[in-house]
Design a protein around this motif. Structure first.
Motif, PDB file in Angstrom:
ATOM      1  N   ILE A  89      16.775 -31.937 -62.142  1.00 21.08           N
ATOM      2  CA  ILE A  89      15.691 -32.653 -62.812  1.00 21.08           C
ATOM      3  C   ILE A  89      16.285 -33.927 -63.404  1.00 21.08           C
ATOM      4  O   ILE A  89      16.872 -33.922 -64.482  1.00 21.08           O
ATOM      5  N   GLU A  90      16.154 -35.001 -62.664  1.00 23.66           N
ATOM      6  CA  GLU A  90      16.699 -36.281 -63.087  1.00 23.66           C
ATOM      7  C   GLU A  90      15.622 -37.183 -63.680  1.00 23.66           C
ATOM      8  O   GLU A  90      15.898 -37.970 -64.576  1.00 23.66           O
ATOM      9  N   THR A  91      14.401 -37.069 -63.146  1.00 24.62           N
ATOM     10  CA  THR A  91      13.316 -37.948 -63.566  1.00 24.62           C
ATOM     11  C   THR A  91      12.010 -37.169 -63.596  1.00 24.62           C
ATOM     12  O   THR A  91      11.756 -36.355 -62.711  1.00 24.62           O
ATOM     13  N   VAL A  92      11.219 -37.425 -64.622  1.00 27.47           N
ATOM     14  CA  VAL A  92       9.863 -36.882 -64.701  1.00 27.47           C
ATOM     15  C   VAL A  92       8.908 -38.063 -64.854  1.00 27.47           C
ATOM     16  O   VAL A  92       9.127 -38.934 -65.703  1.00 27.47           O
TER      17      VAL A  92
ATOM     18  N   THR B  70      19.631 -20.451 -65.706  1.00 31.11           N
ATOM     19  CA  THR B  70      20.797 -19.560 -65.703  1.00 31.11           C
ATOM     20  C   THR B  70      20.483 -18.203 -65.081  1.00 31.11           C
ATOM     21  O   THR B  70      21.349 -17.596 -64.455  1.00 31.11           O
ATOM     22  N   THR B  71      19.256 -17.731 -65.231  1.00 31.00           N
ATOM     23  CA  THR B  71      18.881 -16.446 -64.628  1.00 31.00           C
ATOM     24  C   THR B  71      18.975 -16.521 -63.108  1.00 31.00           C
ATOM     25  O   THR B  71      19.519 -15.627 -62.452  1.00 31.00           O
ATOM     26  N   ALA B  72      18.460 -17.605 -62.538  1.00 30.91           N
ATOM     27  CA  ALA B  72      18.519 -17.779 -61.087  1.00 30.91           C
ATOM     28  C   ALA B  72      19.957 -17.936 -60.616  1.00 30.91           C
ATOM     29  O   ALA B  72      20.344 -17.405 -59.567  1.00 30.91           O
ATOM     30  N   LEU B  73      20.755 -18.655 -61.387  1.00 29.07           N
ATOM     31  CA  LEU B  73      22.150 -18.855 -61.001  1.00 29.07           C
ATOM     32  C   LEU B  73      22.918 -17.542 -61.019  1.00 29.07           C
ATOM     33  O   LEU B  73      23.742 -17.277 -60.140  1.00 29.07           O
ATOM     34  N   LEU B  74      22.656 -16.703 -62.004  1.00 30.35           N
ATOM     35  CA  LEU B  74      23.306 -15.393 -62.046  1.00 30.35           C
ATOM     36  C   LEU B  74      22.886 -14.543 -60.847  1.00 30.35           C
ATOM     37  O   LEU B  74      23.699 -13.876 -60.216  1.00 30.35           O
ATOM     38  N   GLY B  75      21.585 -14.582 -60.548  1.00 30.94           N
ATOM     39  CA  GLY B  75      21.082 -13.798 -59.422  1.00 30.94           C
ATOM     40  C   GLY B  75      21.618 -14.264 -58.088  1.00 30.94           C
ATOM     41  O   GLY B  75      21.740 -13.473 -57.144  1.00 30.94           O
ATOM     42  N   ALA B  76      21.965 -15.556 -58.008  1.00 29.58           N
ATOM     43  CA  ALA B  76      22.466 -16.101 -56.752  1.00 29.58           C
ATOM     44  C   ALA B  76      23.962 -15.861 -56.561  1.00 29.58           C
ATOM     45  O   ALA B  76      24.505 -16.137 -55.498  1.00 29.58           O
ATOM     46  N   ASN B  77      24.618 -15.357 -57.609  1.00 27.61           N
ATOM     47  CA  ASN B  77      26.066 -15.132 -57.542  1.00 27.61           C
ATOM     48  C   ASN B  77      26.419 -13.717 -57.981  1.00 27.61           C
ATOM     49  O   ASN B  77      27.173 -13.517 -58.940  1.00 27.61           O
ATOM     50  N   PRO B  78      25.872 -12.703 -57.302  1.00 29.82           N
ATOM     51  CA  PRO B  78      26.080 -11.319 -57.754  1.00 29.82           C
ATOM     52  C   PRO B  78      27.536 -10.874 -57.697  1.00 29.82           C
ATOM     53  O   PRO B  78      27.973 -10.086 -58.546  1.00 29.82           O
ATOM     54  N   GLU B  79      28.297 -11.379 -56.726  1.00 28.36           N
ATOM     55  CA  GLU B  79      29.687 -10.956 -56.620  1.00 28.36           C
ATOM     56  C   GLU B  79      30.509 -11.464 -57.802  1.00 28.36           C
ATOM     57  O   GLU B  79      31.342 -10.739 -58.357  1.00 28.36           O
ATOM     58  N   GLU B  80      30.270 -12.717 -58.197  1.00 23.60           N
ATOM     59  CA  GLU B  80      30.989 -13.265 -59.345  1.00 23.60           C
ATOM     60  C   GLU B  80      30.586 -12.548 -60.621  1.00 23.60           C
ATOM     61  O   GLU B  80      31.427 -12.288 -61.493  1.00 23.60           O
ATOM     62  N   VAL B  81      29.310 -12.231 -60.768  1.00 24.11           N
ATOM     63  CA  VAL B  81      28.842 -11.510 -61.948  1.00 24.11           C
ATOM     64  C   VAL B  81      29.495 -10.135 -62.007  1.00 24.11           C
ATOM     65  O   VAL B  81      29.974  -9.694 -63.061  1.00 24.11           O
TER      66      VAL B  81
ATOM     67  N   GLN C 117      22.395 -30.567 -72.222  1.00 19.77           N
ATOM     68  CA  GLN C 117      21.098 -30.484 -71.552  1.00 19.77           C
ATOM     69  C   GLN C 117      21.055 -31.438 -70.354  1.00 19.77           C
ATOM     70  O   GLN C 117      20.610 -31.061 -69.265  1.00 19.77           O
ATOM     71  N   ARG C 118      21.531 -32.636 -70.564  1.00 21.46           N
ATOM     72  CA  ARG C 118      21.532 -33.639 -69.495  1.00 21.46           C
ATOM     73  C   ARG C 118      22.332 -33.139 -68.295  1.00 21.46           C
ATOM     74  O   ARG C 118      21.884 -33.235 -67.148  1.00 21.46           O
ATOM     75  N   GLN C 119      23.526 -32.601 -68.551  1.00 26.09           N
ATOM     76  CA  GLN C 119      24.363 -32.092 -67.469  1.00 26.09           C
ATOM     77  C   GLN C 119      23.661 -30.966 -66.719  1.00 26.09           C
ATOM     78  O   GLN C 119      23.647 -30.928 -65.486  1.00 26.09           O
ATOM     79  N   SER C 120      23.068 -30.043 -67.456  1.00 26.22           N
ATOM     80  CA  SER C 120      22.404 -28.894 -66.825  1.00 26.22           C
ATOM     81  C   SER C 120      21.228 -29.323 -65.968  1.00 26.22           C
ATOM     82  O   SER C 120      21.041 -28.821 -64.853  1.00 26.22           O
ATOM     83  N   LEU C 121      20.426 -30.252 -66.468  1.00 21.87           N
ATOM     84  CA  LEU C 121      19.245 -30.685 -65.732  1.00 21.87           C
ATOM     85  C   LEU C 121      19.614 -31.489 -64.491  1.00 21.87           C
ATOM     86  O   LEU C 121      19.102 -31.231 -63.403  1.00 21.87           O
ATOM     87  N   VAL C 122      20.499 -32.449 -64.654  1.00 23.25           N
ATOM     88  CA  VAL C 122      20.849 -33.331 -63.542  1.00 23.25           C
ATOM     89  C   VAL C 122      21.612 -32.581 -62.458  1.00 23.25           C
ATOM     90  O   VAL C 122      21.463 -32.857 -61.260  1.00 23.25           O
ATOM     91  N   ALA C 123      22.424 -31.596 -62.861  1.00 17.87           N
ATOM     92  CA  ALA C 123      23.209 -30.832 -61.887  1.00 17.87           C
ATOM     93  C   ALA C 123      22.446 -29.648 -61.308  1.00 17.87           C
ATOM     94  O   ALA C 123      22.953 -28.948 -60.433  1.00 17.87           O
ATOM     95  N   GLY C 124      21.230 -29.398 -61.788  1.00 16.59           N
ATOM     96  CA  GLY C 124      20.465 -28.257 -61.308  1.00 16.59           C
ATOM     97  C   GLY C 124      21.053 -26.937 -61.746  1.00 16.59           C
ATOM     98  O   GLY C 124      21.060 -25.953 -61.002  1.00 16.59           O
TER      99      GLY C 124
ATOM    100  N   GLY D 237      16.458 -25.663 -76.740  1.00 15.27           N
ATOM    101  CA  GLY D 237      17.151 -24.749 -75.845  1.00 15.27           C
ATOM    102  C   GLY D 237      16.189 -23.939 -74.996  1.00 15.27           C
ATOM    103  O   GLY D 237      16.431 -23.712 -73.805  1.00 15.27           O
ATOM    104  N   ASN D 238      15.084 -23.501 -75.601  1.00 18.40           N
ATOM    105  CA  ASN D 238      14.079 -22.753 -74.841  1.00 18.40           C
ATOM    106  C   ASN D 238      13.402 -23.644 -73.801  1.00 18.40           C
ATOM    107  O   ASN D 238      13.026 -23.172 -72.716  1.00 18.40           O
ATOM    108  N   CYS D 239      13.236 -24.923 -74.121  1.00 15.24           N
ATOM    109  CA  CYS D 239      12.678 -25.861 -73.142  1.00 15.24           C
ATOM    110  C   CYS D 239      13.641 -26.032 -71.968  1.00 15.24           C
ATOM    111  O   CYS D 239      13.213 -26.056 -70.806  1.00 15.24           O
ATOM    112  N   LEU D 240      14.923 -26.158 -72.280  1.00 14.40           N
ATOM    113  CA  LEU D 240      15.917 -26.319 -71.219  1.00 14.40           C
ATOM    114  C   LEU D 240      15.875 -25.144 -70.248  1.00 14.40           C
ATOM    115  O   LEU D 240      16.000 -25.326 -69.031  1.00 14.40           O
ATOM    116  N   ALA D 241      15.697 -23.937 -70.768  1.00  9.69           N
ATOM    117  CA  ALA D 241      15.653 -22.741 -69.912  1.00  9.69           C
ATOM    118  C   ALA D 241      14.489 -22.786 -68.934  1.00  9.69           C
ATOM    119  O   ALA D 241      14.495 -22.072 -67.924  1.00  9.69           O
ATOM    120  N   LEU D 242      13.495 -23.638 -69.199  1.00  7.43           N
ATOM    121  CA  LEU D 242      12.342 -23.801 -68.300  1.00  7.43           C
ATOM    122  C   LEU D 242      12.419 -25.086 -67.484  1.00  7.43           C
ATOM    123  O   LEU D 242      11.516 -25.377 -66.695  1.00  7.43           O
TER     124      LEU D 242
END
Length: 217
Positions: free
Chosen positions: A13-16, A194-205, A183-190, A127-132
């Protein structure tokens, strides 16, 4: 989510871009954004219609079927048809203070808000906004009030919230704004979901959990 679900694509999310809606006032807390009686829902679906409910109606109460009766609508911006399709909320200082309820940004998102520009935000709310994936971008009070005035007079104006460059632009005006660095780093880097990222990396978790002395798989 299982390992068979495959990788999850978390969008950067770089631009809205979109129309604005001004909600004026300092210290607007989460109970104003979504009153406590609406927190009993099992999911967040449908919360959008209750955003700012007690500010939008003078008389409200239960309808006997688990819903709410709304009467005597006020002139709150969320009732104004000019802003019905707006997706950039413009607020003042200490927005989202009060409780830590995640229902507040959930309600705003379900109403249609994709980004919030303001003078300042409560830390937990941001922080709650960032999670969305909702950017909370700050600017000085004069710039915010000028944007609110402009949106009031020209509700169709397109606002560009540039998270990467930390700017807000509209009708030839550029506002030097600020986005929390994490926040900027998280949004721009996609990396904001965090829930989706954890789910996408089950072996690392699993490997991390196995390495911890206080967990058992």
């Amino acid at each position: 989510m299982s390992a068979d679900d495959g990788p999850v694509d978390v969008p950067a999310i770089e631009t809205v871009r979109g129309a604005g809606i001004p909600v004026r006032g300092n210290d607007i807390d989460t109970d104003q954004i979504i009153p406590a009686r609406f927190l009993k829902v099992l999911t967040f679906e449908g919360l959008g219609e209750f955003a700012f409910f007690d500010q939008r109606y003078e008389t409200a109460g239960p309808d006997g079927e688990g819903g709410q009766v709304a009467e005597n609508p006020t002139d709150h911006p969320f009732n104004d048809e000019r802003f019905r399709d707006a997706n950039v909320l413009v607020v003042n200082a200490n927005f989202g203070c009060g409780s830590s309820r995640e229902h507040a940004p959930q309600a705003l998102q379900r109403w249609g808000i994709d980004a919030i520009v303001g003078e300042s935000f409560a830390e937990i709310f941001a922080g709650n906004c960032l999670a969305l994936g909702i950017p909370t971008i700050t600017a000085d009070s004069e710039a915010v009030e000028a944007l609110q005035d402009h949106v009031d007079e020209h509700p169709d104006t397109e606002i560009t919230v540039d998270v990467g460059d930390e700017q807000v632009r509209y009708d030839g005006t550029e506002i030097d704004a600020a986005v929390d660095s994490a926040q900027r780093q998280s949004l721009v880097a996609g990396e904001w979901d965090t829930t989706a990222l954890l789910g996408a990396n089950p072996e690392e978790v699993a490997a991390t959990a196995e390495s911890l002395p206080y967990t058992e798989l």
